[in-house]
Design an enzyme around this catalytic site. Structure first.
Site, short mmCIF file in Angstrom:
data_model
loop_
_atom_site.label_atom_id
_atom_site.label_comp_id
_atom_site.label_asym_id
_atom_site.label_seq_id
_atom_site.Cartn_x
_atom_site.Cartn_y
_atom_site.Cartn_z
N HIS A 1 0.82 -1.22 0.00
CA HIS A 1 0.00 0.00 0.00
C HIS A 1 0.85 1.27 0.00
O HIS A 1 0.35 2.34 -0.30
CB HIS A 1 -1.06 -0.03 1.11
CG HIS A 1 -0.60 0.32 2.49
ND1 HIS A 1 -0.28 -0.62 3.45
CD2 HIS A 1 -0.41 1.52 3.09
CE1 HIS A 1 0.07 -0.01 4.56
NE2 HIS A 1 0.00 1.28 4.38
N ASP B 1 1.16 -7.66 2.42
CA ASP B 1 1.25 -6.23 2.09
C ASP B 1 2.71 -5.78 1.92
O ASP B 1 3.26 -5.08 2.78
CB ASP B 1 0.55 -5.44 3.21
CG ASP B 1 0.27 -4.00 2.81
OD1 ASP B 1 0.86 -3.51 1.82
OD2 ASP B 1 -0.54 -3.35 3.50
N SER C 1 3.91 2.29 8.44
CA SER C 1 3.73 1.27 7.43
C SER C 1 5.02 1.09 6.67
O SER C 1 5.67 2.05 6.29
CB SER C 1 2.62 1.67 6.46
OG SER C 1 1.41 1.27 7.01
#
Ligand code: ARG
Ligand code: ASP
Length: 748
Positions: free
Chosen positions: A85, A221, A651
């Site tokens: 992402h 991810d 992230s």
């Protein structure tokens, strides 16, 4: 005479100390504040292995990825790992309906196939230092905030000018603890960062928005990039002559796996938290601001989502935008729910009572701090109507209706011409051309029109009645004609057309602005924005007062509770957070394990579904149990949970084991615990990570890109010490009796 305390008593004392795992710590202060605790929790390295200016250390492998995520270097050839992402926008930019890397994945089989990404950068931290004394020199308590800030600004420039650095490095100074501490950072930024690989969305975004912020999770991810440098290993703009960057340090990768209670450390760039707000602020978030924002996005997402399901082209155009809007929509819901479930407001009130009681005990505190909380509460009451309207305005005029956003950007052409003449106009036009060059590829007016009408109706009802009634009156229209009128404005607007915008930019400024002003949609956006402006100004004025008081309240908390160790709120600077692998109990009788497996992907599999489809090859690997060296007892681990205190920006952060080896990749938090930005609670705050073994398995066995795994250093730290059982006891701030104070609180 020396009194000897038996070791056993010391360790009992230590294990009974209230030890919290919340906190985002500055890497250069770990020695004083955290090392002992980290070792008690099982860490086997020293803090110099994490951060050192004298030798290569783990920090030299960590980058701020594009300024919004974290990435880490995992080979001596600059191979960079981050989330899917985080790379999404770039992967999407290289994709088309025919060549869809989001759908099918992308793997460069050699370096010449790696794809360039204009605008993408990776920033390393060279070193950091406390410069509080120098920045606050000459500042005192009696000054008003303007005077204070102007002295600080002068000091900051002076300190920056004195910092020794190479010509290719940058320097920045950031405030911590709401302006009570200042840290200088020397950084180096690389601008040639190429796409190396990404799994298909059905792995990298498996579960999409339904599973986002949720546990149990099964998302792979991750994506991979490579940092390039010039022949001297220094930063350079993209050039075919650039070579892979040779890092001072790269992470080693452990495939030994994780189990409950293992020590974990997350190293990255958390964006923003607000851990020290008064209860009145949390009440405002829960009762007023979150519900409004959730409501707005709810409407927009229903419209966009329905269109995406019907049309493959719209799906590709809107996937990134939809994910961005859905992400915080869902986060805010979890946040409100979590604050309520953990009685966060009551806990804050109790904390405030303790604070007031302590303040009462000292005359100088009574004078300085006695009224702070009362003033903050009062300001919160005053700010609320402005804050609410501001949220509606920003959400609708900047985030959810694309054409309003474009109109608002265009509006600044007028002020650029007024303020800075033709040169200012042309400069700003150049920036706008950049914005519009990406705008139309992903724009579908049919979708945006519905969002526009629906949200303007809401704006009218909730906060904009006065100005819209006035606008309609000016046009001689009745309220019942409002939406029909807006529809016509939208349909006739030139802003929808890339050709018309291109010819507008070719005209001279006066002519272009005249054309723009004649556009009804543009005129409407301008009218309502102008009506909003006094609200925005008032909000900014009150917010500045609030921030000023918060700075005093922050200082007061640290002074009054001087036996506690405070951590600074996240501010997009490099931090360390540590914890342990751990499941949790979100509600009565529901217990979550800390690890998920490939089996769970197969359980969630819905053939052809837009969120839960699974690639055929992955199903085959599951059937044949062909996990290579990455499986564990015949199972393939996918994700795991920890108690690390993380937030947006973390992230892509590496998750390291007790020895500093890479064991996972941070990418999310659990829904029940998203309130950790405002009030960390150990019972339900967990971060979610992809197991590094799943990443290696996907790269090697699924994608056949084993050459990338060959680039890495795989290790097996055989001797594993079982971490001591530690009694956990948490609060809004840690109560560890470490004498070392986190910072000098300068008198001002
Ligand atoms: N919730 C994660 C974070 O805040 C992941 C977001 C990306 N995924 C998505 N489905 N929107 O950024
Ligand atoms: N998903 C977040 C990010 O993109 C991480 C988080 O909020 O926990 O940084």
């Amino acid at each position: 005479m020396k009194i000897k305390i038996p070791i056993i008593i010391i360790s009992l004392l230590i294990s009974n100390l209230a030890i919290a795992v919340d906190g985002m710590w500055l890497p250069f202060l770990l020695k004083t504040l955290n090392e002992q605790e980290m070792q008690e929790m099982g860490m086997q390295m020293s803090v110099e292995d994490i951060y050192s200016v004298n030798k290569g250390s783990l920090k030299d492998a960590i980058v701020h990825f594009g300024g919004f995520c974290t990435g880490e270097i995992i080979s001596d050839q600059g191979l960079l790992l981050t989330n899917h992402h985080c790379g999404y926008g770039k992967i999407q930019a290289h994709s088309s309906v025919e060549n869809n890397y989001l759908k099918d994945g992308f793997w460069a089989m050699n370096k010449s196939e790696e794809l360039t990404n204009p605008g993408l950068f990776a920033t390393f931290i060279v070193r950091m230092d406390d410069v509080t004394d120098m920045v606050l020199e000459g500042v005192d308590d009696k000054m008003d905030k303007k005077e204070r800030q102007s002295i600080i600004d002068v000091n900051i420039d002076a300190v920056k000018a004195k910092v020794s650095k190479e010509s290719y490095q940058d320097v920045m100074i950031r405030p911590f603890f709401k302006g009570n501490q200042y840290i200088v950072f020397v950084t180096v930024t690389y601008n040639d960062v190429r796409l190396v690989g990404a799994p298909p969305e059905s792995i990298g975004k498996f579960g999409a928005d339904t599973d986002n912020w949720e546990w149990p999770r099964h998302t792979g991810d991750f994506s991979m990039f490579r940092v390039y440098a010039d022949k001297n290993n220094l930063p350079a703009e993209y050039s075919a002559d650039n070579v892979p960057y040779q890092p001072k340090h790269h992470l080693k990768v452990s495939t030994d796996g994780v189990k409950a209670d293992d020590f974990t450390l997350v190293f990255g760039f958390p964006g923003r938290t607000n851990s020290y707000l008064p209860a009145s602020s949390l009440t405002q978030v829960v009762n007023t601001l979150n519900p409004a924002k959730i409501d707005i996005r709810d409407k927009a997402l229903k419209i966009v989502g329905a269109e995406m399901r019907n049309d493959e082209k719209v799906k590709l155009q809107y996937s990134s935008k939809f994910a961005r809007i859905a992400n915080y929509w869902k986060k805010w819901m979890g946040e409100s729910q979590g604050l309520i479930a953990t009685h966060a407001i009551d806990k804050k009130l109790k904390y405030e009572t303790d604070f007031q009681n302590a303040v009462k005990k000292k005359r100088k505190w009574r004078k300085k701090y006695g009224n702070l909380l009362g003033q903050l509460d009062q300001l919160n009451r005053e700010i609320e109507p402005y804050a609410l309207k501001r949220d509606y305005y920003n959400e609708i005029f900047y985030r959810n209706v694309e054409l309003l956003k474009a109109a608002n950007y265009l509006k600044r052409l007028e002020s650029s011409l007024e303020e800075n003449g033709e040169e200012g106009y042309n400069n700003y036009k150049g920036r706008l051309e950049g914005f519009f060059s990406g705008f139309y590829k992903d724009y579908e007016p049919r979708v945006d029109r519905q969002v526009f009408l629906s949200l303007m109706e809401m704006y009218y009802k909730k906060v904009g009645k006065t100005e819209i009634d006035l606008y309609l009156k000016g046009k001689g229209l009745a309220k019942k004609d409002f939406l029909m009128h807006l529809g016509q404005l939208f349909d006739n607007s030139l802003i929808k057309s890339s050709d018309k915008i291109a010819s507008l930019f070719k005209e001279n400024p006066d002519k272009a602005l005249a054309t723009l002003k004649a556009d009804g949609f543009y005129a409407f956006a301008k009218n309502i924005s102008a009506a909003y402006k006094p609200t925005g100004d008032k909000y900014n004025e009150k917010k500045a007062e609030f921030d000023d008081l918060m700075s005093k309240y922050m200082k007061a908390q640290m002074e009054v509770f001087s036996d506690r160790v405070f951590y600074p709120d996240a501010n997009s600077t490099l931090r360390v957070t540590y914890g342990q692998v751990k499941g949790y109990e979100p509600r009565d009788a529901v217990i979550y394990n800390p690890s998920t497996y490939l089996k769970g992907i197969v359980e969630k599999f819905q053939p052809g579904d837009y969120e839960f489809d699974v690639p055929k090859k992955l199903l085959e690997l599951y059937e044949s149990k062909d996990f290579g060296p990455y499986g564990e007892d015949g199972k393939m681990p996918v994700c795991f949970l920890g108690t690390n205190h993380t937030t947006g920006g973390n992230s892509g952060s590496p998750v390291l084991d007790a020895y500093g080896n890479l064991i996972g990749l941070n990418f999310d938090r659990v829904w029940e615990g998203t309130m950790s930005d405002l009030n960390y609670d150990e019972t339900i705050c967990r971060n979610i990570m992809v197991d590094i073994r799943y990443i290696l398995f996907v790269v090697d066995k699924f994608a056949g890109a084993g050459h990338l795994v060959d680039e890495m250093d795989l290790v097996h730290p055989k001797i594993k010490k079982k971490p001591k059982k530690i009694k956990m006891n948490y609060g809004p701030v840690r109560t560890k009796k470490a004498k070392a104070r986190i910072m000098k609180t300068p008198e001002r």
